[in-house]
Write an enzyme that holds these catalytic residues in place. Sequence first.
Site, PDB file in Angstrom:
ATOM      1  N   GLY A   1       4.665   1.464 -11.066  1.00 44.41           N
ATOM      2  CA  GLY A   1       3.834   2.663 -11.051  1.00 44.41           C
ATOM      3  C   GLY A   1       3.818   3.402 -12.376  1.00 44.41           C
TER       4      GLY A   1
ATOM      5  N   TRP B   1       0.815  -1.215   0.000  1.00 39.25           N
ATOM      6  CA  TRP B   1       0.000   0.000   0.000  1.00 39.25           C
ATOM      7  C   TRP B   1       0.847   1.263   0.000  1.00 39.25           C
ATOM      8  CZ3 TRP B   1      -4.751  -0.874   3.783  1.00 39.25           C
ATOM      9  CH2 TRP B   1      -5.477  -1.982   3.342  1.00 39.25           C
ATOM     10  N   LYS B   2       2.129   1.133   0.211  1.00 41.45           N
ATOM     11  CA  LYS B   2       3.032   2.298   0.217  1.00 41.45           C
ATOM     12  C   LYS B   2       2.487   3.374   1.180  1.00 41.45           C
ATOM     13  CE  LYS B   2       4.404   0.893  -4.364  1.00 41.45           C
ATOM     14  NZ  LYS B   2       4.924   1.232  -5.672  1.00 41.45           N
TER      15      LYS B   2
ATOM     16  N   GLU C   1      11.743   1.831  -4.129  1.00 38.59           N
ATOM     17  CA  GLU C   1      11.553   3.185  -3.597  1.00 38.59           C
ATOM     18  C   GLU C   1      12.424   3.411  -2.362  1.00 38.59           C
ATOM     19  OE1 GLU C   1       7.288   2.871  -3.467  1.00 38.59           O
ATOM     20  OE2 GLU C   1       7.313   2.780  -5.654  1.00 38.59           O
TER      21      GLU C   1
ATOM     22  N   HIS D   1      12.668  -2.662  -1.375  1.00 40.08           N
ATOM     23  CA  HIS D   1      11.814  -2.086  -2.421  1.00 40.08           C
ATOM     24  C   HIS D   1      12.570  -0.972  -3.151  1.00 40.08           C
ATOM     25  CE1 HIS D   1       8.595  -0.040  -4.471  1.00 40.08           C
ATOM     26  NE2 HIS D   1       7.941  -1.179  -4.386  1.00 40.08           N
TER      27      HIS D   1
HETATM   28  P1  PGA Z   1       2.775  -0.936  -8.941  1.00 41.05           P
HETATM   29  O1  PGA Z   1       3.814  -1.118  -7.728  1.00 41.05           O
HETATM   30  O2  PGA Z   1       1.922  -2.195  -8.953  1.00 41.05           O
HETATM   31  O3  PGA Z   1       1.970   0.285  -8.590  1.00 41.05           O
HETATM   32  O4  PGA Z   1       3.561  -0.785 -10.189  1.00 41.05           O
HETATM   33  C1  PGA Z   1       4.420  -2.339  -7.474  1.00 41.05           C
HETATM   34  C2  PGA Z   1       5.356  -2.204  -6.298  1.00 41.05           C
HETATM   35  O5  PGA Z   1       5.979  -1.143  -6.147  1.00 41.05           O
HETATM   36  O6  PGA Z   1       5.491  -3.136  -5.490  1.00 41.05           O
END
Ligand code: PGA
Length: 249
Positions: free
Chosen positions: A172, A10-11, A96, A94
Amino acid sequence: MRSKIVAGNWKMNKNAAETEALLTELAAKLPDTNAQVMVAPTFVNLAGAVRSLESSVIQVIAQNMHFAESGAYTGEISADMLLSIGVETVILGHSERRAYFKEDDEILAQKVKAALDKNMKVMFCFGEELEDRKSGNHFNVVESQLKNALFSLDASAWSSIILAYEPVWAIGTGETASPEQAQEMHAFIRKTITEAYNATIAGNVSILYGGSVKPANAKEIFGKPDVDGGLIGGASLKADDFVAIIGAI
Ligand code: PGA
């Protein structure tokens, strides 16, 4: 035998009330499945999520943790803290976290070790950037990410590892790796683990694909023999989409 897994990352989305609402909807709509289903809400909502899902098979996992046991690390969360609220699996590595918080292979190796030392399960993320793929360097990059963070682990640790291959260019962006690209990389990952350890370990580890998985493309990606499920970002924030993706496995 490796498990099928669909996990929602869910970030930094959903406040407490929204978390509760989405979990209630998910639990109600969850299809019958042999796959393990996991969700990773933000830290502040983890304890509430564990309570809400007490009678559900959906597992609550964390998006990150620190490698130290405790101490002067303002803003950080330890393995013991996660375990104390019933969270036993943590996402590490991850892209990010790597890009925005400068987590490199060395830090990640420490985090992986810290989690495993506490008997947590680790969902380890890795994947190449667009330039790596364009220059044909993607296999080397993935191999070195695995090697640097995971290949000094004892063979026995691998039963606590889940891998999530997430090409950065697909996260994303709406651009998904083709099912063939995913399969090619997942097969390469298994070959690399076979060389570093053995074929049993390589065959037993679940390797998820992540990067713009949606209801429309999930079935084809999950249909590939070395793809054991997905780590889903954006599409895990809507119950109907996430449920459709779970149904596709
Ligand atoms: P996304 O993200 O499905 O929005 O591309 C995947 C993730 O970062 O785990």
